[in-house]
Design an enzyme around this catalytic site. Sequence first.
Site, mmCIF file in Angstrom:
data_model
loop_
_atom_site.group_PDB
_atom_site.id
_atom_site.type_symbol
_atom_site.label_atom_id
_atom_site.label_comp_id
_atom_site.label_asym_id
_atom_site.label_seq_id
_atom_site.Cartn_x
_atom_site.Cartn_y
_atom_site.Cartn_z
ATOM 1 N N GLY A 11 0.842 -1.209 0.000
ATOM 2 C CA GLY A 11 0.000 0.000 0.000
ATOM 3 C C GLY A 11 0.864 1.241 0.000
ATOM 4 O O GLY A 11 1.885 1.294 0.677
ATOM 5 N N ARG A 72 1.108 -5.015 -5.708
ATOM 6 C CA ARG A 72 1.316 -6.257 -4.964
ATOM 7 C C ARG A 72 1.685 -7.317 -6.000
ATOM 8 O O ARG A 72 1.177 -7.298 -7.118
ATOM 9 C CB ARG A 72 0.060 -6.600 -4.174
ATOM 10 C CG ARG A 72 -0.226 -5.494 -3.134
ATOM 11 C CD ARG A 72 -1.130 -5.927 -2.023
ATOM 12 N NE ARG A 72 -1.075 -4.981 -0.903
ATOM 13 C CZ ARG A 72 -1.894 -3.934 -0.740
ATOM 14 N NH1 ARG A 72 -2.851 -3.696 -1.607
ATOM 15 N NH2 ARG A 72 -1.768 -3.143 0.303
ATOM 16 N N ASP A 103 5.557 -4.920 6.050
ATOM 17 C CA ASP A 103 6.264 -6.156 6.427
ATOM 18 C C ASP A 103 6.199 -7.225 5.333
ATOM 19 O O ASP A 103 7.132 -8.022 5.200
ATOM 20 C CB ASP A 103 5.793 -6.691 7.783
ATOM 21 C CG ASP A 103 4.302 -6.896 7.866
ATOM 22 O OD1 ASP A 103 3.593 -6.582 6.889
ATOM 23 O OD2 ASP A 103 3.835 -7.390 8.913
ATOM 24 N N THR A 125 4.201 2.633 5.543
ATOM 25 C CA THR A 125 2.795 2.217 5.618
ATOM 26 C C THR A 125 2.077 3.115 6.606
ATOM 27 O O THR A 125 2.657 3.461 7.656
ATOM 28 C CB THR A 125 2.620 0.743 6.051
ATOM 29 O OG1 THR A 125 1.248 0.551 6.456
ATOM 30 C CG2 THR A 125 3.510 0.343 7.217
ATOM 31 N N ASP A 127 -0.197 2.295 8.501
ATOM 32 C CA ASP A 127 -0.742 1.529 9.637
ATOM 33 C C ASP A 127 0.132 1.556 10.898
ATOM 34 O O ASP A 127 -0.340 1.221 11.971
ATOM 35 C CB ASP A 127 -0.922 0.057 9.232
ATOM 36 C CG ASP A 127 -1.801 -0.099 8.007
ATOM 37 O OD1 ASP A 127 -2.657 0.767 7.780
ATOM 38 O OD2 ASP A 127 -1.631 -1.094 7.269
ATOM 39 N N ASP A 129 2.225 -0.566 11.731
ATOM 40 C CA ASP A 129 2.089 -1.912 12.301
ATOM 41 C C ASP A 129 3.331 -2.785 12.087
ATOM 42 O O ASP A 129 3.258 -3.998 12.170
ATOM 43 C CB ASP A 129 0.857 -2.614 11.697
ATOM 44 C CG ASP A 129 0.966 -2.784 10.190
ATOM 45 O OD1 ASP A 129 1.877 -2.180 9.566
ATOM 46 O OD2 ASP A 129 0.141 -3.519 9.613
ATOM 47 N N ARG A 171 -5.360 -1.774 8.845
ATOM 48 C CA ARG A 171 -5.354 -3.234 8.634
ATOM 49 C C ARG A 171 -5.821 -3.924 9.903
ATOM 50 O O ARG A 171 -6.933 -3.686 10.332
ATOM 51 C CB ARG A 171 -3.962 -3.710 8.197
ATOM 52 C CG ARG A 171 -4.019 -4.996 7.363
ATOM 53 C CD ARG A 171 -2.650 -5.417 6.908
ATOM 54 N NE ARG A 171 -2.117 -4.582 5.854
ATOM 55 C CZ ARG A 171 -2.260 -4.825 4.559
ATOM 56 N NH1 ARG A 171 -2.889 -5.888 4.156
ATOM 57 N NH2 ARG A 171 -1.745 -4.022 3.657
HETATM 58 P P1 ADP Z 1 3.006 -4.525 2.689
HETATM 59 O O1 ADP Z 1 4.401 -4.516 2.193
HETATM 60 O O2 ADP Z 1 2.413 -3.155 2.780
HETATM 61 O O3 ADP Z 1 2.863 -5.340 3.970
HETATM 62 P P2 ADP Z 1 1.836 -6.738 1.200
HETATM 63 O O4 ADP Z 1 1.671 -7.612 2.394
HETATM 64 O O5 ADP Z 1 0.727 -6.692 0.207
HETATM 65 O O6 ADP Z 1 2.082 -5.221 1.594
HETATM 66 O O7 ADP Z 1 3.176 -7.195 0.472
HETATM 67 C C1 ADP Z 1 3.652 -6.499 -0.655
HETATM 68 C C2 ADP Z 1 4.348 -7.455 -1.564
HETATM 69 O O8 ADP Z 1 5.460 -8.039 -0.875
HETATM 70 C C3 ADP Z 1 3.518 -8.664 -2.003
HETATM 71 O O9 ADP Z 1 2.672 -8.374 -3.089
HETATM 72 C C4 ADP Z 1 4.589 -9.654 -2.386
HETATM 73 O O10 ADP Z 1 5.126 -9.336 -3.644
HETATM 74 C C5 ADP Z 1 5.652 -9.373 -1.341
HETATM 75 N N1 ADP Z 1 5.486 -10.322 -0.235
HETATM 76 C C6 ADP Z 1 4.524 -10.339 0.683
HETATM 77 N N2 ADP Z 1 4.663 -11.362 1.532
HETATM 78 C C7 ADP Z 1 5.759 -12.045 1.132
HETATM 79 C C8 ADP Z 1 6.437 -13.202 1.594
HETATM 80 N N3 ADP Z 1 6.017 -13.897 2.662
HETATM 81 N N4 ADP Z 1 7.540 -13.598 0.929
HETATM 82 C C9 ADP Z 1 7.988 -12.912 -0.138
HETATM 83 N N5 ADP Z 1 7.384 -11.796 -0.626
HETATM 84 C C10 ADP Z 1 6.297 -11.372 -0.008
HETATM 85 O O1 F6P Z 2 -1.616 -1.101 4.652
HETATM 86 C C1 F6P Z 2 -2.233 0.089 4.282
HETATM 87 C C2 F6P Z 2 -3.708 -0.136 4.055
HETATM 88 O O2 F6P Z 2 -4.283 1.092 3.646
HETATM 89 C C3 F6P Z 2 -4.463 -0.709 5.245
HETATM 90 O O3 F6P Z 2 -4.768 0.278 6.211
HETATM 91 C C4 F6P Z 2 -5.668 -1.291 4.556
HETATM 92 O O4 F6P Z 2 -6.180 -2.375 5.296
HETATM 93 C C5 F6P Z 2 -5.122 -1.763 3.238
HETATM 94 O O5 F6P Z 2 -3.900 -1.081 3.027
HETATM 95 C C6 F6P Z 2 -6.030 -1.524 2.072
HETATM 96 O O6 F6P Z 2 -5.448 -2.093 0.966
HETATM 97 P P1 F6P Z 2 -5.920 -1.840 -0.537
HETATM 98 O O7 F6P Z 2 -5.192 -0.635 -1.028
HETATM 99 O O8 F6P Z 2 -5.510 -3.070 -1.248
HETATM 100 O O9 F6P Z 2 -7.405 -1.610 -0.525
#
Ligand code: ADP
Ligand code: F6P
Length: 321
Positions: A11, A72, A103, A125, A127, A129, A171
Site C-alpha cells: 500500500g 502487490r 512487512d 505504511t 498503519d 504496524d 489493517r
Molecule cells: P506490505 O508490504 O504493505 O505489507 P503486502 O503484504 O501486500 O504489503 O506485500 C507487498 C508485496 O510483498 C507482495 O505483493 C509480495 O510481492 C511481497 N510479499 C509479501 N509477503 C511475502 C512473503 N512472505 N515472501 C515474499 N514476498 C512477499
Molecule cells: O496497509 C495500508 C492499508 O491502507 C491498510 O490500512 C488497509 O487495510 C489496506 O492497506 C487496504 O489495501 P488496498 O489498497 O488493497 O485496498
Amino acid sequence: MKKIGVLTSGGDAPGMNAAVRAVARAALSRGMEVVGIQRGYVGLLNREFVEIKATTVSGIIQRGGTFLYTARCPEFRNMEGVKKGKAVCEEIGLEGLVVIGGDGSFRGAGDLSSLGIPCIGVPGTIDNDIQCTEYTIGYDTAMNTAVEMIDKLRDTTQSHDRCSVVEVMGRRAGYIAVNVAIATGAEAAITLERPYDLNAIAAKMTKTSSQKDGKHHFILVVAEGVGQTENIAREIQEMTGIESRATILGHVQRGGAPTVRDRIVATEMGYHAVELLSEGIGNRIVGMKDGKIYDIDLQEGLAMKKPFIDRMYDILVDTAY
Ligand code: ADP
Ligand code: F6P
C-alpha cells in the site's frame, strides 16, 4: 556499491516520495548509480525501470502517493519469483536494493537478500504496524487526514444530536484508531487489541445525552480490523435511541501531502538505508527506536512483537466523557 535500485511496494503511504528522494540523493552524492523500479516487485520482474538523476526527484518531497507507483506481486511470494528477481538484478548490475513498504514487502526483501542481493527495508505504511519500529512513514499524515475528516463530521453530528461511528484504516492494528480518537475527543476507540463492551459505551452515551446531560454529539472511532462498523452504528442506535451514522473514511487516509514529520522521518530513513548499502551491509530494516533512527537484522525485526499503545488507550478512556 556502484549501482543500487529503489522500489515502493504494498500500500502506498504519504512520504514514500520523500524516502525515494533521500535514497537517490544520498546514493548519487556517493557516486552510485540509482535505478528506480516501478510498481514494486512486479516492475522488477517485468523490468520496468527509470534512471534516477538528481533532478528526477526534484519537486516530489511534498507529493503524496509514490511517483514510482506501487503494486502487490503474488509471484514474489514464492522462491521461484524471488530467483527471477535476483536474475534481473544481476542482469542490470544492481548490487543493492532499497525496498520501501510494509512487512510483506520486507519478507520479499529478506528472500532476495538470502540469494545474495543485499536489501534494506524502509518502513512505509500508514498503519504503523511494523514490529521493529516505533514509526512508519505515512502514519502521521494519515492520522492528520482522519482528524480533519472527523472534525468535519462532528459539525454535522452535533447539529443533529447524532452519533457518528467512524472507521479508520490500520489493517489489523488499532494505532491510528486510538490516537485519532484522542485527537478528536471521541467517546471511544474500538480496536482488536482491547476488548470492548458496546453495552457500557451505550449506557454512558444515554447518561450524557442531550436530554440528560447536554451532550449533542458522540464519536466512536472503529479500527477497520474490527470489521463491524455498520453493525456497531445500528446496535448503538438501538441501545441508546440516539440516531447513529456509519462513516468509512477509507483510502482518503492514504493520500495527500506528507506532513513535516513524514517528510523528515522519510528523509532520515532513506538516507540511513544508503549509508548501510554503501558499507556493503544488507538484510536490514531501518526503523525508529526511542525516537532515533536505527537498523536491525531483517528476520529478527520481523519476528519481534510490537507492543500496543496501552497507555494512550487508557488515557482515552479516562478523558472521554
Ligand atoms: P506490505 O508490504 O504493505 O505489507 P503486502 O503484504 O501486500 O504489503 O506485500 C507487498 C508485496 O510483498 C507482495 O505483493 C509480495 O510481492 C511481497 N510479499 C509479501 N509477503 C511475502 C512473503 N512472505 N515472501 C515474499 N514476498 C512477499
Ligand atoms: O496497509 C495500508 C492499508 O491502507 C491498510 O490500512 C488497509 O487495510 C489496506 O492497506 C487496504 O489495501 P488496498 O489498497 O488493497 O485496498
